[in-house]
Design a protein around this motif. Structure first.
Motif, PDB file in Angstrom:
ATOM      1  N   GLN A  11       9.200 -51.296 -35.310  1.00  0.00           N
ATOM      2  CA  GLN A  11       9.666 -50.376 -34.202  1.00  0.00           C
ATOM      3  C   GLN A  11       9.381 -50.823 -32.855  1.00  0.00           C
ATOM      4  O   GLN A  11       8.023 -50.976 -32.682  1.00  0.00           O
ATOM      5  N   LEU A  12      10.226 -50.921 -31.990  1.00  0.00           N
ATOM      6  CA  LEU A  12       9.843 -50.879 -30.489  1.00  0.00           C
ATOM      7  C   LEU A  12      10.360 -49.707 -30.074  1.00  0.00           C
ATOM      8  O   LEU A  12      11.493 -49.343 -30.012  1.00  0.00           O
ATOM      9  N   VAL A  13       9.542 -48.832 -29.125  1.00  0.00           N
ATOM     10  CA  VAL A  13       9.951 -47.586 -28.748  1.00  0.00           C
ATOM     11  C   VAL A  13       9.575 -47.735 -27.316  1.00  0.00           C
ATOM     12  O   VAL A  13       8.218 -47.998 -26.954  1.00  0.00           O
ATOM     13  N   ARG A  14      10.443 -47.227 -26.375  1.00  0.00           N
ATOM     14  CA  ARG A  14      10.285 -47.232 -24.967  1.00  0.00           C
ATOM     15  C   ARG A  14       9.839 -46.026 -24.499  1.00  0.00           C
ATOM     16  O   ARG A  14      10.500 -44.832 -25.069  1.00  0.00           O
ATOM     17  N   SER A  15       8.909 -45.707 -23.929  1.00  0.00           N
ATOM     18  CA  SER A  15       8.422 -44.206 -23.230  1.00  0.00           C
ATOM     19  C   SER A  15       8.199 -44.352 -21.950  1.00  0.00           C
ATOM     20  O   SER A  15       7.019 -44.993 -21.664  1.00  0.00           O
ATOM     21  N   GLY A  16       9.025 -44.036 -20.918  1.00  0.00           N
ATOM     22  CA  GLY A  16       8.781 -44.261 -19.579  1.00  0.00           C
ATOM     23  C   GLY A  16       8.776 -45.697 -19.196  1.00  0.00           C
ATOM     24  O   GLY A  16       9.678 -46.346 -19.411  1.00  0.00           O
ATOM     25  N   ASN A  17       7.666 -46.284 -18.702  1.00  0.00           N
ATOM     26  CA  ASN A  17       7.807 -47.631 -18.254  1.00  0.00           C
ATOM     27  C   ASN A  17       7.121 -48.300 -19.206  1.00  0.00           C
ATOM     28  O   ASN A  17       6.686 -49.688 -18.973  1.00  0.00           O
ATOM     29  N   GLU A  18       6.573 -47.756 -20.463  1.00  0.00           N
ATOM     30  CA  GLU A  18       5.808 -48.775 -21.419  1.00  0.00           C
ATOM     31  C   GLU A  18       6.803 -48.827 -22.687  1.00  0.00           C
ATOM     32  O   GLU A  18       7.684 -48.200 -22.834  1.00  0.00           O
ATOM     33  N   LEU A  19       6.562 -49.843 -23.209  1.00  0.00           N
ATOM     34  CA  LEU A  19       7.226 -50.277 -24.567  1.00  0.00           C
ATOM     35  C   LEU A  19       6.161 -50.442 -25.635  1.00  0.00           C
ATOM     36  O   LEU A  19       5.048 -51.284 -25.393  1.00  0.00           O
ATOM     37  N   VAL A  20       6.074 -49.912 -26.994  1.00  0.00           N
ATOM     38  CA  VAL A  20       5.183 -49.953 -27.682  1.00  0.00           C
ATOM     39  C   VAL A  20       5.704 -50.536 -29.043  1.00  0.00           C
ATOM     40  O   VAL A  20       7.074 -50.268 -29.552  1.00  0.00           O
TER      41      VAL A  20
END
Length: 162
Positions: free
Chosen positions: A81-90
């Motif tokens: 998974q690639l998950v965007r949270s605000g200005n971050e990508l995990v």
């Protein structure tokens, strides 16, 4: 004279830390580059074929599945998974899980450009760095890099879009 040198070295150290942090941040305008991963990727080997299928679940989540195909048999190998949270990508991959919680270890995307991304977690046992790099529009290299048992190791997967 000693204080003046200490002052200059402190400023230099602070400058280096600030620069390192500013280079390691992903810009929201660059999130569009993640969409390049979408689709079906194949890597034939001597005995089987490995595939990655990436889909966009919503505006903040990209999901991938890896399969190994041997003859007519297909085995699911992993989920990413690639998950965007605000200005971050995990980035997470199910195979790299925390031994205590069993949950996937998060890798922070530190570089995101038109030719790929770098996800890092220096505290992870192995790998510490995962790199997705588009060599061409339809060619994708995936690198798993890091130190394992005091030895540097790198696994490279070379996919082509189908």
């Amino acid at each position: 004279m000693g204080k003046k040198l200490w002052y200059h070295s402190s400023c230099l150290l602070l400058f280096c830390i600030l620069c390192t942090n500013s280079f390691a941040q992903v810009k929201p305008a660059d999130f569009k580059y993640v969409d390049h991963i979408l689709g079906y990727w194949r890597m034939p080997t001597k005995h089987s074929t490995f595939t990655e299928l990436w889909v966009k679940k919503d505006d903040h989540t990209w999901e991938g599945k890896t399969h190994r195909i041997t003859g007519r048999d297909s085995v699911e190998m992993d989920n990413m998974q690639l998950v965007r949270s605000g200005n971050e990508l995990v980035f997470t991959i199910a195979a790299v899980a925390d031994p205590k919680s069993g949950k996937p270890v998060p890798f922070k995307v530190t570089v995101l450009q038109s030719n790929g991304f770098v996800a890092e977690n220096p505290a992870c046992d192995y790998p510490q760095k995962i790199v997705y790099k588009w060599k061409k529009e339809d060619e994708l290299d995936v690198h798993f890099k890091g130190v394992k048992e005091k030895t540097f190791s790198e696994i490279i997967l070379e996919y082509k879009r189908k």
